[in-house]
Design an enzyme around this catalytic site. Structure first.
Site, short mmCIF file in Angstrom:
data_model
loop_
_atom_site.label_atom_id
_atom_site.label_comp_id
_atom_site.label_asym_id
_atom_site.label_seq_id
_atom_site.Cartn_x
_atom_site.Cartn_y
_atom_site.Cartn_z
N LYS A 60 0.80 -1.22 0.00
CA LYS A 60 0.00 0.00 0.00
C LYS A 60 0.84 1.28 0.00
O LYS A 60 0.38 2.32 -0.44
CB LYS A 60 -0.96 0.01 1.20
CG LYS A 60 -2.07 -1.03 1.09
CD LYS A 60 -3.04 -0.96 2.25
CE LYS A 60 -4.09 -2.06 2.14
NZ LYS A 60 -5.13 -1.95 3.16
N ASP B 239 -9.98 2.49 2.06
CA ASP B 239 -10.09 1.95 3.43
C ASP B 239 -10.56 3.08 4.34
O ASP B 239 -11.48 2.91 5.15
CB ASP B 239 -8.73 1.47 3.95
CG ASP B 239 -8.25 0.22 3.24
OD1 ASP B 239 -9.10 -0.59 2.83
OD2 ASP B 239 -7.02 0.05 3.10
#
Ligand code: ATR
Length: 356
Positions: A156, A192
């Site tokens: 990420k 997220d």
């Protein structure tokens, strides 16, 4: 006749009945198609399809049909009905999407996105790609004119070097879980973070609310930046106090100790640790005396769905938001970024629920 032969004969009889019923269902579907045409309605009625799925999944609970199989069967059946009523099939080569991570074998994203593409008649295909070099993989996908990607552990942060622009909380976090290929320009988002806020906002306003975030790891960081963007009054508690202090400093919140958190009344409390996850289902990240009626309690853990944290919160009269809501919301937001269509969030939740 052997026992196997008897059982197979029984299956043949059942199949004949199923085919007759399917034929009857399709005839009815055709009749519905005529009514829709006469009334000028669209063929695809997503609210009706959510309701059909909910009914059949509820009817079959505790029986031997696995929910994922039933969801597949009914998704195909509803699609066949729509086609019969005149809905066009997608044509041409599908756009490619992938989740990039290491490992990715357990990921629920391929099933969730592929079923959603089918449900929405979107011409896309989504793969799991197990890679240790995310930037090399992104270059390969770019050569295939991919539509976008989900990025998961451990990539990420390292994926950022491949991207042309970062948007929203991804820009502050320097952490990306979603890539959009906008005609060769690669855009990075953090759904997220956005997904957590979407799930929370379905139950409560956030701005100015006294919010306690439990945890200071990767998941907690995404939630903390989301809370900051929504102007929550944020406090962070973590086993490792130093990490809570660092995250608080980055997000304009304050770090608090486990003892002191019990002295304050919170509007929102969020578990962003792994405490309570299978197999340690009896573990709680905070004592139950923290909960008060009317408080909103959200958990990022979705395995189990009803964590001890959420069970205790519900018993004390709190409004609860489960971890599946956040997982589905981050995926729904990805779908919207990739397709510019409104995501069928209740369907996506059914898909993931059927797989758990
Ligand atoms: P993730 O990416 O899932 O957030 P992580 O970055 O390893 O994973 O963070 C895990 C979080 O859960 C941390 O806040 C961790 O607390 P520490 O920073 O003190 O390690 C918290 N956590 C994990 N197990 C815990 C436990 N048994 N009790 C309390 N906190 C725990």
């Amino acid at each position: 006749m052997t026992q196997l032969g008897d059982l197979r004969n029984k299956i043949n009889v059942l199949d004949d009945q199923i085919v007759r019923l399917l034929d009857e269902r399709m005839q009815t579907s055709l009749a519905i198609g005529e009514v829709k045409r006469a009334e000028g309605r669209q063929v695809f009625d997503r609210e009706r399809e959510y309701a059909v799925l909910e009914r059949v999944l509820k009817a079959v609970r505790k029986k031997t049909v696995p929910p994922a199989a039933l969801l597949d069967i009914y998704s195909d059946l509803m699609l066949a009905s729509r086609r019969l009523q005149g809905e066009a099939r997608p044509t041409g080569a599908p756009k490619l999407y992938a989740v990039l991570g290491h490992p990715v074998g357990h990921s629920l994203s391929p099933a969730m996105h592929n079923k959603t593409f089918q449900f929405m008649t979107y011409n896309g295909m989504y793969f799991a790609v197990d890679t240790i070099n995310v930037n090399q993989t992104i270059r390969a996908l770019k050569a295939l004119d991919f539509g976008g990607a989900s990025i998961t552990m451990p990539h990420k942060e390292s994926v950022v070097e491949s991207l042309d622009e970062l948007h929203g909380t991804a820009r502050e976090l320097k952490t990306v879980n979603t890539v959009v290929n906008d005609n060769g320009r690669l855009l990075g988002y953090n759904t997220d973070s956005e997904g957590a806020m979407i799930a929370l906002k379905a139950e409560t306003a956030i701005a100015g609310k006294k919010t306690l975030l439990v945890g200071a790891g990767g998941a907690a960081r995404a939630v903390a930046y989301g809370l900051k963007a929504e102007n929550a009054d944020l406090a962070i508690v973590n086993r490792d106090v130093k990490k809570a202090e660092q995250l608080a400093e980055l997000t304009g919140g304050r770090a608090i100790t486990f003892d002191n958190m019990l002295l304050e009344a919170w509007d929102i409390v969020i578990n962003a640790t792994s405490v309570g996850m299978l197999p340690n289902v009896d573990a709680m990240p905070v004592p139950a005396e923290l909960f008060r009626p009317g408080m909103v309690a959200m958990d990022i853990v979705y395995n189990p769905l009803k964590t001890m944290f959420l069970q205790m919160a519900a018993a004390k009269g709190c409004v609860t938001v489960d971890g599946l809501s956040m997982f589905v919301a981050q995926g729904a937001r990805q779908f919207e970024l990739w397709t510019s269509m409104t995501a069928p969030t209740p369907y996506m939740r059914q898909v993931v629920l059927s797989l758990l």
